[in-house]
Design a protein around this motif. Structure first.
Motif, PDB file in Angstrom:
ATOM      1  N   LYS A  58     -20.529 -62.520   3.841  1.00 56.74           N
ATOM      2  CA  LYS A  58     -19.838 -61.684   4.820  1.00 56.74           C
ATOM      3  C   LYS A  58     -20.654 -61.622   5.823  1.00 56.74           C
ATOM      4  CE  LYS A  58     -17.228 -58.644   1.593  1.00 56.74           C
ATOM      5  NZ  LYS A  58     -16.148 -58.977   2.099  1.00 56.74           N
ATOM      6  N   TRP A  59     -20.239 -61.431   7.161  1.00 52.58           N
ATOM      7  CA  TRP A  59     -20.822 -61.356   8.688  1.00 52.58           C
ATOM      8  C   TRP A  59     -20.654 -60.011   9.075  1.00 52.58           C
ATOM      9  CZ3 TRP A  59     -23.162 -65.535  10.590  1.00 52.58           C
ATOM     10  CH2 TRP A  59     -23.347 -66.650   9.609  1.00 52.58           C
ATOM     11  N   MET A 119      -8.183 -51.870  17.399  1.00 45.68           N
ATOM     12  CA  MET A 119      -8.179 -51.940  16.041  1.00 45.68           C
ATOM     13  C   MET A 119      -7.563 -52.987  15.019  1.00 45.68           C
ATOM     14  SD  MET A 119     -10.628 -49.552  16.003  1.00 45.68           S
ATOM     15  CE  MET A 119     -10.775 -49.124  14.010  1.00 45.68           C
ATOM     16  N   SER A 120      -6.424 -53.456  15.644  1.00 47.83           N
ATOM     17  CA  SER A 120      -5.691 -54.261  14.842  1.00 47.83           C
ATOM     18  C   SER A 120      -6.175 -55.758  15.143  1.00 47.83           C
ATOM     19  CB  SER A 120      -4.310 -54.214  15.317  1.00 47.83           C
ATOM     20  OG  SER A 120      -3.623 -53.298  15.050  1.00 47.83           O
ATOM     21  N   THR A 126     -11.443 -59.522  11.062  1.00 44.00           N
ATOM     22  CA  THR A 126     -12.425 -59.123   9.640  1.00 44.00           C
ATOM     23  C   THR A 126     -11.851 -59.870   8.624  1.00 44.00           C
ATOM     24  OG1 THR A 126     -12.833 -56.842  10.562  1.00 44.00           O
ATOM     25  CG2 THR A 126     -13.109 -57.225   8.232  1.00 44.00           C
ATOM     26  N   LYS A 127     -10.630 -60.136   8.494  1.00 43.63           N
ATOM     27  CA  LYS A 127     -10.010 -60.729   7.215  1.00 43.63           C
ATOM     28  C   LYS A 127     -10.143 -62.276   7.327  1.00 43.63           C
ATOM     29  CE  LYS A 127      -6.403 -57.221   6.254  1.00 43.63           C
ATOM     30  NZ  LYS A 127      -4.909 -57.023   6.188  1.00 43.63           N
ATOM     31  N   ILE A 136     -19.707 -53.031  10.790  1.00 47.13           N
ATOM     32  CA  ILE A 136     -19.035 -52.914  11.863  1.00 47.13           C
ATOM     33  C   ILE A 136     -19.389 -52.230  13.140  1.00 47.13           C
ATOM     34  CG2 ILE A 136     -16.486 -52.389  12.533  1.00 47.13           C
ATOM     35  CD1 ILE A 136     -15.450 -52.833   9.931  1.00 47.13           C
ATOM     36  N   TYR A 137     -19.473 -52.896  14.114  1.00 44.06           N
ATOM     37  CA  TYR A 137     -20.160 -52.248  15.284  1.00 44.06           C
ATOM     38  C   TYR A 137     -19.086 -52.170  16.726  1.00 44.06           C
ATOM     39  CZ  TYR A 137     -24.138 -53.603  12.446  1.00 44.06           C
ATOM     40  OH  TYR A 137     -24.969 -53.712  11.427  1.00 44.06           O
ATOM     41  N   LEU A 138     -19.236 -51.227  17.208  1.00 42.51           N
ATOM     42  CA  LEU A 138     -18.247 -51.127  18.538  1.00 42.51           C
ATOM     43  C   LEU A 138     -19.272 -51.075  19.741  1.00 42.51           C
ATOM     44  CD1 LEU A 138     -15.604 -50.274  19.674  1.00 42.51           C
ATOM     45  CD2 LEU A 138     -16.136 -47.922  19.296  1.00 42.51           C
TER      46      LEU A 138
END
Length: 278
Positions: A58-59, A119-120, A126-127, A136-138
């Motif tokens: 996972k990344w 977000m979509s 992500t998938k 998860i970063y913003l």
């Protein structure tokens, strides 16, 4: 043995005809074009994938929101400023999936449906690229900085950390005048407006950057959010560049401590409470 020797060339030939499995193929890396269908409209966006990406782990994944100057529908312009430039300068510093949606012209990240579009794209990437939900970063700059505060407020607890550059919660007067819907979303120019946003964002770690002489987004926006986040006990860092103008992202994404700090944050590990001004 002689029969096997005669058959060996045929076996090798037919072996070449067997398709290579998907796992054995080299995966695409670098800046990749992607499209998402959202509310019956197709939007182009970009995803950066590190050269050593593998589906067997996972990344970390970063959602990056661009500024007003990169709006459009080509799906590429947003990679030419900010974190896209930082990736091209030093790829080894950003070992993460970076999702870069693009806001159409005459819209803002704070306005529906652009916030949910962003977000979509994050969910889709992500998938596809095995993003780690705990990392998860913003980040966002200018218009994207306002969008970052907005998303952090709208989706509390979704992001492990934020990097907000020359943003805020009250868009500049010129933007509010140009976009009446944006003006409706803008909170009053009161101290409690910043405190209320901080309360809704919660104790998500954040590093805020701003140029002291920014003539587009007032530096008071970042100063007020810094103070508001401090008051709720969040881990908040604030870097203000003396003499710095609006394009403070050019220095912010080049800060050597930024990405090590960012990637140290996880939703599964409580963050240290505190604040500072590096």
């Amino acid at each position: 043995m002689a029969v096997f020797s005669r058959l060996l060339p045929l076996l090798l030939f037919f072996g070449l005809l067997i398709p290579i499995s998907a796992e054995a193929k080299k995966h695409e890396t670098g800046f990749l074009d992607r499209t998402i269908s959202f509310q019956a409209v197709n939007y182009k966006y970009q995803v950066f994938v590190p050269e050593d990406w593998t589906p067997h782990q996972k990344w970390p994944i970063i959602l990056a929101l661009h500024g007003a100057g990169e709006r459009g529908d080509d799906g590429v312009l947003q990679t030419d400023v900010g974190i896209g430039t930082a990736i091209r300068t030093n790829r080894s510093a950003i070992r993460a999936i970076v999702v870069m949606p693009q806001c159409p012209k005459h819209l803002w990240w704070m306005l529906a449906p652009m916030d949910d579009l962003a977000m979509s794209t994050l969910e889709q990437a992500t998938k596809e690229f095995h993003g780690d939900a705990q990392h998860i970063y913003l980040t966002g700059l200018s218009m994207g900085g306002f969008g970052a505060w907005h998303l952090a407020e709208k989706y509390p607890g979704r992001f492990a950390a934020l990097v907000v550059i020359c943003g805020g919660i009250r868009p500049p007067a010129a933007a509010r005048k140009a976009y009446p819907e944006l003006a409706k979303l803008t909170p009053p120019d009161l101290p409690k407006s910043y405190s209320e946003v901080a309360e809704r964002v919660g104790k998500t770690p954040v590093w805020i950057f701003h140029g002291a002489d920014d003539d587009i987004v007032p530096v008071t926006e970042s100063r007020r959010m810094y103070e508001a986040m401090k008051r709720i006990g969040a881990e908040v860092l604030y870097t203000e560049y003396p003499g710095g103008t609006h394009a403070s992202w050019e220095r912010a994404y080049d800060e050597p401590k930024l990405f090590p700090w960012l990637f140290s944050k996880s939703l599964g590990v409580p963050s240290k409470t505190g604040s500072s001004r590096p």
